[in-house]
Write an enzyme that holds these catalytic residues in place. Structure first.
Site, short mmCIF file in Angstrom:
data_model
loop_
_atom_site.label_atom_id
_atom_site.label_comp_id
_atom_site.label_asym_id
_atom_site.label_seq_id
_atom_site.Cartn_x
_atom_site.Cartn_y
_atom_site.Cartn_z
NE ARG A 1 55.00 38.92 40.93
CZ ARG A 1 55.84 37.93 40.19
NH1 ARG A 1 56.68 37.39 40.50
NH2 ARG A 1 55.29 37.64 38.93
CG ASP B 1 47.95 35.79 32.06
OD1 ASP B 1 48.81 36.90 31.49
OD2 ASP B 1 48.26 35.37 32.94
N GLY C 1 56.49 39.79 36.77
CA GLY C 1 57.37 38.66 36.06
C GLY C 1 58.03 39.45 34.89
NE ARG D 1 52.57 29.38 39.61
CZ ARG D 1 53.61 30.28 39.74
NH1 ARG D 1 53.11 31.50 39.21
NH2 ARG D 1 54.95 30.03 39.86
CB THR E 1 52.97 38.70 31.24
OG1 THR E 1 53.04 37.32 31.84
CG2 THR E 1 51.68 38.99 30.52
CG ASP F 1 52.12 33.61 32.15
OD1 ASP F 1 53.16 32.77 32.10
OD2 ASP F 1 52.20 34.12 33.22
CG ASP G 1 46.19 39.87 35.86
OD1 ASP G 1 47.21 39.40 36.43
OD2 ASP G 1 45.10 39.25 36.27
#
Ligand code: ATP
Length: 324
Positions: free
Chosen positions: A72, A130, A11, A172, A126, A128, A103
């Site tokens: 992707r 995360d 992303g 998510r 990213t 996120d 990741d």
């Protein structure tokens, strides 16, 4: 070390361009050739390369998205795909690779390194946040600001019409955006993927604030919130239990991934880009560059992928207190 390839994968995130720019210019500074790979691992498999110079990255520090494009790539999940990618890099005599991504992208990089021995460095890009081994990923700060700005606007209309808004934000598996933007935007409740705070609690909290004279509310919901309910199901649930409340839903979606990167993300990306190249020059491959305590720190990619970062309990507590 003569030639480094750089790519953006997974992303996209605001600040990726600033990272590319830093990588390219650090290469130029140290007399190394830098090859840009278009569309992430897909460009490696297809041999879609472009040689980068100091001036190739003019006027991109302020732009969201990624000038190299991201993708992707299913082929890279197969051994044949990765072999093709390696052959393409070998033809260009590339001997190290910098991957800017999340990741999944790091998993791909590690595998590639294990199979073909090419040095890899990861830069966490990213929204996120995360990723283990860094308190901030590139794009996260900008995404927070985008979300807060959007919720501020929603708050105006929520107030004017005495409405309750469920605002869905990205995340998510991780509640960083929901929790931090939720506190920053003064959300009544915040639902995250890490912990099920319960529907009863949500209802109680909404009833309590209604009874204390609060006529409008914002509830921030991460995509993967652990109640397992979508924002639309949450709307229905509240409507059934509080029939006099006018409930609306707003899904922020991809606006969270775009836009001008914040100063924080630009500075972070610049520091990470420089450190990534210099680490390769010191023959330190297989790491991710992170920011810990305002210092650039290397974490083995293996750890960055497997390490688990958990929800900030103190921030959950703060949110509870200040929305009393
Ligand atoms: P984001 O968190 O923003 O979605 P990401 O880097 O986690 O970013 P992914 O879509 O998970 O995004 O991964 C990007 C690409 O990395 C995949 O399309 C694939 O090409 C490659 N990749 C992911 N996992 C692996 C793996 N186990 N082996 C080889 N390649 C992989």
């Amino acid at each position: 070390l003569k030639k480094i390839a750089v790519l953006t994968s997974g992303g996209d995130a605001p600040g990726m361009n600033a990272a590319i720019r830093a990588v390219v210019r650090t290469c130029v500074y140290h007399g190394i050739v830098c090859i840009g790979v278009r569309r992430g691992y897909k460009g490696m498999v297809d041999g879609d390369f472009v040689e980068m110079h100091a001036r190739s990255v003019n006027n991109i520090i302020n732009k969201g998205g990624t000038m190299l494009h991201s993708a992707r790539c299913k082929e890279f999940m197969t051994k044949e795909g990765r072999k093709q990618a390696f052959e393409n890099l070998s033809k260009e005599s590339v001997n190290a690779l910098i991957v800017i991504g999340g990741d999944g992208s790091f998993k791909g990089a590690l595998r590639f390194n294990a199979e073909f021995g090419i040095s890899v460095m990861g830069i966490p890009g990213t929204i996120d946040n995360d990723i283990y081994g860094t308190t901030h990923t590139i794009g996260y700060d900008t995404a927070l600001n985008t979300v807060v700005e959007a919720i501020d606007k929603i708050r105006d209309t929520a107030f004017s019409h005495d409405r309750l808004f469920f605002v869905e934000v990205m995340g998510r598996d991780a509640g960083y955006i929901a929790l931090n933007a939720g506190v920053g935007a003064g959300a009544e409740e915040i639902l995250v993927p890490e912990e099920n705070l319960g529907l009863d609690r949500l209802l109680e909290s909404l009833k309590r604030s209604r009874n204390s004279g609060k006529m409008s509310s914002i509830v921030v919901v991460a995509e993967g919130d652990k109640t397992g309910k979508s924002v639309f199901e949450l709307k229905e649930y509240v409507e059934q239990n509080m029939p006099d409340y006018d409930v609306r839903v707003s899904v922020l979606g991809h606006i969270q991934r775009g836009g001008t990167p914040s100063c924080f993300d630009r500075v972070l990306a610049s520091r990470m880009g420089v450190r990534a190249v210099e680490s390769l020059l010191e023959s330190r491959g297989g790491y991710m560059v992170g920011i810990l305590d305002d210092s650039m720190e290397l974490t083995p990619l293996e750890k960055a992928i497997k390490g688990h970062s958990s929800i900030n309990e103190d921030l959950l507590r703060v949110s509870d207190i200040i929305t009393v």
